[in-house]
Design an enzyme around this catalytic site. Structure first.
Site, mmCIF file in Angstrom:
data_model
loop_
_atom_site.group_PDB
_atom_site.id
_atom_site.type_symbol
_atom_site.label_atom_id
_atom_site.label_comp_id
_atom_site.label_asym_id
_atom_site.label_seq_id
_atom_site.Cartn_x
_atom_site.Cartn_y
_atom_site.Cartn_z
ATOM 1 N N TYR A 149 0.813 -1.223 0.000
ATOM 2 C CA TYR A 149 0.000 0.000 0.000
ATOM 3 C C TYR A 149 0.844 1.269 0.000
ATOM 4 O O TYR A 149 0.297 2.367 0.074
ATOM 5 C CB TYR A 149 -0.889 0.036 1.251
ATOM 6 C CG TYR A 149 -2.079 -0.874 1.152
ATOM 7 C CD1 TYR A 149 -1.904 -2.251 1.140
ATOM 8 C CD2 TYR A 149 -3.363 -0.364 1.065
ATOM 9 C CE1 TYR A 149 -2.992 -3.099 1.041
ATOM 10 C CE2 TYR A 149 -4.452 -1.207 0.973
ATOM 11 C CZ TYR A 149 -4.262 -2.570 0.960
ATOM 12 O OH TYR A 149 -5.333 -3.403 0.864
ATOM 13 N N LYS A 216 3.458 -13.951 5.984
ATOM 14 C CA LYS A 216 3.751 -14.917 4.926
ATOM 15 C C LYS A 216 5.279 -14.962 4.783
ATOM 16 O O LYS A 216 5.846 -14.859 3.688
ATOM 17 C CB LYS A 216 3.044 -14.422 3.648
ATOM 18 C CG LYS A 216 2.998 -15.380 2.520
ATOM 19 C CD LYS A 216 2.029 -16.518 2.715
ATOM 20 C CE LYS A 216 2.206 -17.507 1.573
ATOM 21 N NZ LYS A 216 1.764 -18.850 1.846
ATOM 22 N N ASP A 269 -1.819 -18.204 5.076
ATOM 23 C CA ASP A 269 -2.762 -19.144 4.440
ATOM 24 C C ASP A 269 -3.310 -20.135 5.471
ATOM 25 O O ASP A 269 -4.506 -20.432 5.495
ATOM 26 C CB ASP A 269 -2.144 -19.845 3.228
ATOM 27 C CG ASP A 269 -0.702 -20.247 3.425
ATOM 28 O OD1 ASP A 269 -0.081 -19.791 4.392
ATOM 29 O OD2 ASP A 269 -0.188 -21.033 2.610
ATOM 30 N N ASP A 293 -5.908 -6.293 5.446
ATOM 31 C CA ASP A 293 -7.058 -5.965 4.611
ATOM 32 C C ASP A 293 -7.891 -7.219 4.385
ATOM 33 O O ASP A 293 -9.112 -7.234 4.596
ATOM 34 C CB ASP A 293 -6.538 -5.415 3.268
ATOM 35 C CG ASP A 293 -7.621 -4.714 2.480
ATOM 36 O OD1 ASP A 293 -8.713 -4.507 3.033
ATOM 37 O OD2 ASP A 293 -7.381 -4.382 1.309
#
Ligand code: NAP
Length: 403
Positions: A149, A216, A269, A293
């Site tokens: 972002y 991640k 995940d 988000d």
């Protein structure tokens, strides 16, 4: 005449008649803002009689600002939020692809509102796609200023993208296709430490037992992997007395001692499964911007969707409370959409101001209204025997339940 909220010795000082700037927002923004304002004003009167009162001050952003001033986000608006410390806004439209940059993202960055905080809980009776929505009770702390972002991206074939591609090839030996758009994902130690500090402070203040870093880092080692590592580092540096890591607990073979907070981390995940299958094992989640988000919307879906999900963007002191959904333009002006998200964001605002009695009045009345099955179309279409009400009708029902 209202007075400004101030900060003294690092503590927010809220007068009995604070001036609070508001941005109505685009699309359905004016509908949900009207509803929210009436609910907040009633709750404050109910809780404090004549002794406290909010002095609202309209500030402009989005289409209304453009029509009035020729600018989408006037500097005066940013200055007013900075100056008054606490503000509230409806959703603002952003075109996909070209056009201007998201006004929401611009405001968060310009005001350094580095923590996006989204509490997600279920209200009894709200239809949900999961069997046990009551197990969802988490607060997401999403880093708000960095990651994908940061606005560091260039379109495929642009001179900037070609130059960057050449640099990557010549200086770093990295090959990227000539027709690729390019973006940079910065994640810094400084920004990571401050979001983790806020999340841990919340966990301590609200006596939570677990805080989870979601990342991640197995794939993006030096961005998300470092984020995770720096979160552990901050916890040890500043909250070492109260935090116990999952690894420490496993090696000791003990259960979590009273008064301590368990710190663990999960790969994003896997975490999407965990919030569905082992929902009640999580309470405070801290994560980089993009993960935040996704997770805040996915979790909101479990408790009835975006119409009920509040949010706040908070820096060191400046705080901007906002509906988490967008402008839902097809319903603009129809007095139809759910104002719950903005109403519950206003509850967060009242809690931030330590006007807890007014906040609690609203929470109780929202819960009672939903139990009576008086809900807007989004919830009514999933609820048997619902009494579908308009945006303003929902606000009136909440007020009636406070009376
Ligand atoms: P959206 O405005 O959130 O709307 C998507 C769908 O979500 C709506 O069609 C509606 O679903 C449901 N929804 C949204 N708000 C609702 C409410 N208050 N009550 C009930 N249902 C609600 O998302 P979008 O269409 O992707 O985005 C529209 C514009 O908003 C874009 O310009 C986007 O950039 C902007 N946006 C702004 C913010 C922000 O200001 N923070 C956040 C997100 C998006 P149904 O059609 O199924 O009824």
């Amino acid at each position: 005449m209202g007075q400004k909220i101030t900060v003294e010795a690092g503590v927010l000082k809220v007068p009995d008649n604070p001036i609070i700037p508001f941005i109505e927002g685009d699309g359905t923004g004016p509908d949900i803002w009207r509803a929210t304002r009436s609910v907040v004003e009633f709750a404050v009167r109910k809780a404090y009689g004549q002794s406290r009162r909010i002095e609202w001050k309209e500030i402009l952003a989005g289409e209304k600002a453009f029509k009035t001033t020729g600018e989408w986000l006037p500097q005066a608006t940013l200055d007013a939020v900075r100056d008054h410390l606490v503000a509230i806004k409806g959703p603002l439209a952003t075109p996909v692809g070209g056009g201007f940059r998201s006004l929401n993202v611009t405001m968060r960055q310009a005001l350094d509102l580095y923590a996006c905080i989204r509490p997600i809980r279920w209200f009894e009776g709200v239809p949900s796609p999961v069997r046990h929505p009551e197990k969802v009770n988490v607060v997401v702390f999403r880093e708000n200023t960095e990651d994908t972002y940061a606005g560091l991206e260039w379109s495929a074939g642009s001179p900037e993208a070609l130059r960057l591609r050449e640099f990557l090839a010549c200086e770093l030996g990295c090959r990227v296709p000539e027709d690729a758009g390019l973006g940079i994902k910065p994640i810094s130690r400084t920004a990571t430490r401050r979001i983790m500090r806020k999340a841990l402070r919340h966990a301590v203040d609200s006596a939570q037992r677990v805080i989870t870093v979601v990342h991640k880092g197995n794939i993006m080692k030096f961005t998300e992997g470092s984020f995770c590592q720096w979160c552990y580092e901050l916890a040890q540096d500043e909250f070492g007395e109260v935090v116990v890591t999952e690894a420490e607990l496993a090696s000791s073979g003990l259960t979590l001692p009273g008064g301590k907070i368990l710190l663990n981390d999960r790969i994003a995940d896997n975490m999407f499964q965990q919030v569905l299958t082992r929902t009640d094992e999580y309470r405070v989640l801290v994560m980089p911007n993009l993960n935040g988000d996704y997770f805040s919307d996915a979790l909101a879906a479990q408790v009835g969707g975006l119409g009920m999900a509040p949010g706040a963007n908070i820096g060191d002191h400046v705080a901007l409370f906002e509906a988490t959904h967008g402008t839902a333009p097809k319903y603009a002006g129809l007095d139809k959409v759910n104002p719950g998200s903005l109403i519950l964001s206003a509850v967060m605002m009242l809690e931030y101001m330590v006007w807890k009695e007014a906040a609690e009045e609203i929470v109780q009345a929202v819960a009672a209204t939903i139990k009576q099955k008086k809900v807007t179309y989004d919830l009514a279409r999933m609820m048997e025997g619902a009494d579908e009400v308009s945006t303003s009708g929902f606000a009136e029902a909440i007020v009636a339940n406070m009376e």
